[in-house]
Design a protein around this motif. Sequence first.
Motif, PDB file in Angstrom:
ATOM      1  N   UNK A   1       0.807  -1.215   0.000  1.00  0.00           N
ATOM      2  CA  UNK A   1       0.000   0.000   0.000  1.00  0.00           C
ATOM      3  C   UNK A   1       0.842   1.268   0.000  1.00  0.00           C
ATOM      4  N   UNK A   2       1.825   1.350   0.874  1.00  0.00           N
ATOM      5  CA  UNK A   2       2.625   2.575   0.977  1.00  0.00           C
ATOM      6  C   UNK A   2       3.420   2.826  -0.300  1.00  0.00           C
ATOM      7  N   UNK A   3       3.982   1.747  -0.875  1.00  0.00           N
ATOM      8  CA  UNK A   3       4.718   1.900  -2.131  1.00  0.00           C
ATOM      9  C   UNK A   3       3.789   2.338  -3.255  1.00  0.00           C
ATOM     10  N   UNK A   4       2.589   1.776  -3.256  1.00  0.00           N
ATOM     11  CA  UNK A   4       1.618   2.123  -4.297  1.00  0.00           C
ATOM     12  C   UNK A   4       1.209   3.591  -4.184  1.00  0.00           C
ATOM     13  N   UNK A   5       1.006   4.049  -2.946  1.00  0.00           N
ATOM     14  CA  UNK A   5       0.644   5.456  -2.743  1.00  0.00           C
ATOM     15  C   UNK A   5       1.773   6.375  -3.189  1.00  0.00           C
ATOM     16  N   UNK A   6       2.984   5.981  -2.878  1.00  0.00           N
ATOM     17  CA  UNK A   6       4.140   6.789  -3.286  1.00  0.00           C
ATOM     18  C   UNK A   6       4.233   6.838  -4.809  1.00  0.00           C
ATOM     19  N   UNK A   7       4.001   5.702  -5.458  1.00  0.00           N
ATOM     20  CA  UNK A   7       4.043   5.663  -6.918  1.00  0.00           C
ATOM     21  C   UNK A   7       2.950   6.531  -7.517  1.00  0.00           C
ATOM     22  N   UNK A   8       1.777   6.552  -6.885  1.00  0.00           N
ATOM     23  CA  UNK A   8       0.656   7.351  -7.395  1.00  0.00           C
ATOM     24  C   UNK A   8       0.945   8.845  -7.348  1.00  0.00           C
ATOM     25  N   UNK A   9       1.789   9.252  -6.404  1.00  0.00           N
ATOM     26  CA  UNK A   9       2.117  10.675  -6.318  1.00  0.00           C
ATOM     27  C   UNK A   9       2.821  11.172  -7.569  1.00  0.00           C
ATOM     28  N   UNK A  10       3.451  10.257  -8.302  1.00  0.00           N
ATOM     29  CA  UNK A  10       4.168  10.631  -9.522  1.00  0.00           C
ATOM     30  C   UNK A  10       3.290  10.484 -10.764  1.00  0.00           C
ATOM     31  N   UNK A  11       2.045  10.103 -10.543  1.00  0.00           N
ATOM     32  CA  UNK A  11       1.122   9.892 -11.658  1.00  0.00           C
ATOM     33  C   UNK A  11       0.161  11.063 -11.749  1.00  0.00           C
ATOM     34  N   UNK A  12      -0.060  11.556 -12.945  1.00  0.00           N
ATOM     35  CA  UNK A  12      -1.048  12.613 -13.155  1.00  0.00           C
ATOM     36  C   UNK A  12      -2.421  11.957 -13.269  1.00  0.00           C
ATOM     37  N   UNK A  13      -3.389  12.470 -12.543  1.00  0.00           N
ATOM     38  CA  UNK A  13      -4.744  11.900 -12.547  1.00  0.00           C
ATOM     39  C   UNK A  13      -5.720  12.952 -13.060  1.00  0.00           C
ATOM     40  N   UNK A  14      -6.484  12.589 -14.068  1.00  0.00           N
ATOM     41  CA  UNK A  14      -7.538  13.448 -14.612  1.00  0.00           C
ATOM     42  C   UNK A  14      -8.885  12.751 -14.472  1.00  0.00           C
ATOM     43  N   UNK A  15      -9.845  13.370 -13.816  1.00  0.00           N
ATOM     44  CA  UNK A  15      -9.711  14.612 -13.062  1.00  0.00           C
ATOM     45  C   UNK A  15      -8.972  14.360 -11.746  1.00  0.00           C
TER      46      UNK A  15
END
Length: 1027
Positions: free
Chosen positions: A477-491
Amino acid sequence: MLLCRVPALSQTLARWGRRSHRGGGLLLRGALSCSSGRRHGVGSGEAQTLYRDTVLLPRTEFPMKLTGQELLDRELQIQEECGFADLYSWQRERKAKKEFCLHDGPPYANGDPHVGHALNKILKDIRTRFEMLRGRQVHYIPGWDCHGLPIELKALGDLGTSGLSPLQIRQKAREFAEGAIARQKAAFQRWGVMADWDRCYYTFDGAYEAAQLHVFQEMHSKGFIYEDYKPVFWSPSSRTALAEAELEYNLEHVSRAIYATFPVVTLPPEIASEDGLEGVSVLVWTTQPWTIPANQAVCYMPNAQYSVVKRDDNCQLLLVASERTANMAALLGTELQTVGTFTGSQLEGGFCKHPTIPDKQVPLLPANHVTMAKGTGLVHTAPAHGMDDYGVASQFKLPVECMVDEDGKYTELAGPELQNLSVMSEGSDKVISMLKECGALVMEERCVHSYPYDWRTKQPVVIRPSKQWFINTASLKDKAKEALQKVRVLPESARGSLLAMLDRRTYWCISRQRSWGVPIPVFYHRETGEALINKYTVSHIAKLFKEKGSDCWWELPAETLLPPEVLKKSKAGPVSDYVRGEDVLDIWFDSGASWAAVLEEETEGDPEEPESRLDWLPAPLRKPLVTESDSRADAYVEGKDQIGGWFQSSLLTAVAVKNRAPYRSLVVHGFAVSEKGEKMSKSVGNVVDPDVVINGGKHSGEPAYGADALRWWVAESNVFSEVQIGPTALNSAREGISKLRNTLKFLLGNLRGFDPRVQAVDPKEMHYVDQYMLHQLREYGIKVTDAYGEFDAGRAIRVLQAFVTGDLSSFYFSIIKDRLYCDPEDSLGRRSCQTVLEEILDGLTRSVAPILPHLAEEVYLHAPGHDKGETLFRSGWIKSSSVWRRPGLEEAVEGACAIRDSFLSSIPGKNAAQYDLTVAIEPGLMFELMESLQEEPTSTTSQLAELMMAARVNLTSELPRDLHPEALLNNGTFLINLEGGVIREDSAYTIAAVPTSTARCPRCRRHTAESADCLCPRCQTVVSQAH
């Protein structure tokens, strides 16, 4: 002069050049005399024909409107003529500096194409076509999710699995999936989606399954995948375990909720000395009474306050949370007198009597999941049938006894009274009856609440423990959240939902008790049940799957699946000691590993063949996503249901194996709903079939809109919310396309006979308004490009419509018609205008091409300036030049437009051509700008006169004293802003409009003739040259 103080503007004006032709070259000096004009008098029918033939009206074979079968035939013809089928392969083989990878989330191969598919596939295609047009090499391989229970159930129909071997079930399921894929693929092609449709990926393909097993092995070796006995969501209707993503929550589910007592047989030590607690019972509340027989504890909140209360109506002593006593008193309809109050931690060490199992005692235990929102603040705990309950059992070493079988019925363990009863129906009834008989039932109520259902069968699920394979998502979970921070999400608002889903998921059950899927490559020891699974066994099975497909798990003998060399490396016994596992992988794991099967290079096997994993694809489709740095997709684009589905499964598998997300950006779109905003349902009759949208239906209210209208609907919609479709939306799409066709027809009609390759005018020699339109076209191109880059085709359409309506139809087209129709065919003014019209046609066509590929190519077939056989999609994006950017000129033309607006507002409803206009501006920058449009004090042919559309324009520093008494006066101001605000001047002007005294020319209809039967000087010249 002021221009000397403004070097940049002065240079700009110098570049414009002051033409030797007065009024921008419109006034031709060799005009015939008026008497010559009379010679071709108005009264002569021959002269009228002569004039008409000399007017250069628009002519084009491009049809204004296409409807019905003609529209459908034309779209199919365009697809054929313009090479839609070969476009993807062509662009993969061309050289490009950059690549754009949109990884296709596989649609499910279990039915016909629907508008949800259309929304998703067209949205993706708009982006990939845009990227391809602007020179990038697009990587887009369509795929299908081919396994799973829905396909199995539909394939078998009423037959069920009875009497069928796994291979027989798989064969029927495969045939059904292949049929669905063929139908969906044909529809996607008809919609104009760009891809190599002969080279797609399928999750039932052996090479894909092998790549999936490599991901499985990597995660297993790192400890993320494990086998365990724990509670999972179980579907009695499907007889299989389910993951969270396979659930739908029914908000209207009705349960028989109960309040039941657990008599305290051993008081907690800290309160045992208190008086008046003899005979107290713990009061619990549950919406699932069928779980009471499996109770192993009652949980409390350690920091909360609890009270022993006495009922006024029957003197019963109950233990409840202090803050719930008021609610309980109202619910029971009696006063509750407090006997004693304690903190939750003081309840430790107490034991209660199980209400339905004689001689069984259960402990009072602390737990963090207890809340005070509902119930009594004391939670009945059945570790076999609740995730939080199981956590308590793990902490306090409680037994996890499952009393429910795969069909959702009580087993022998539940006792003879309950055995074989369905827990969700007669089983619950029986438990409530048993509680009544033993005096433990305090109250029953009807509870409407959200409850999980099997997304396929639409039946409620239960939670029951079984031996399954899991992914430890808590450790990821923590690694996944960290990876998501580098992903652009629309919206961006969808990011919160993604993070919330990760938080909710502590583990992911990935095993399914079915036949149609990828087998979990595990063997079990016949005697001990110990699992045999390691990198040697999995790699060998993956190799077999790649060569033969996963059917070989059932087809091949055990000796082939577990050869001696694999057993030796595994330090295992003889093959006869092992049996193969029977479970298959969750389909979300199937699709979640697509990044490895489609985007990644082969990591195992022959180093000479780094692309061997994808050798089932041709080389152009594989390149160049074979390097570590390139293997992430630029975008994943799917509906919001994939927040807990494919987006998450892809993230978790990639983070586990690659320690990063498989995507750089996520685009989350809404669902297609009916025009009333309702979910589509066959029973309600509001389903919109995309095939009927395109080809028309049986009813009169179902016209053939064509594929481009369906694509316009997608583009025009706000895809980040629910997307409505119905007659209103589709008619709006058709009307939008019709208006655009009208504009394109005007452009094409006025370009007949014009070849921009030899007849184009250099921008420096153009009329100022023409240069201004190139400036505007450049700005338009920038805005449209930005919109497409943000996955916002709706904004691209709004920018398009604003440009067509505001800049073209209402402004430029109305101004230039006289020059286009009535100037000499090869004159500088007309060629200047045509040069700009050709650039506008090209820019408009390219800008709308990602949305309307059929229309764009149709226009391109009629457009000038390219060789026969060329297609728009092979010729690039909107062409623009930095030379077109003219901020100084922009101020000049827009200043004139401000004056024009004041003029037109002073003569509402009147024809501007019937007025002489005097413009008075005090000396300054504004006056100099207007002088650049009209050098003479008075003119009928200047560029300023053209902009005003007046008969004559007088430019002066002050209004004349002898102003005509009928003059209509108006005034205004215009803020000049140059050099980024360095030069600012708020300029005032006054206008006077007077009905003109000149006559209307019978040819051009401008009021510039000496008399009604006389041609104006310009028209005299044109007519004389024509004869």
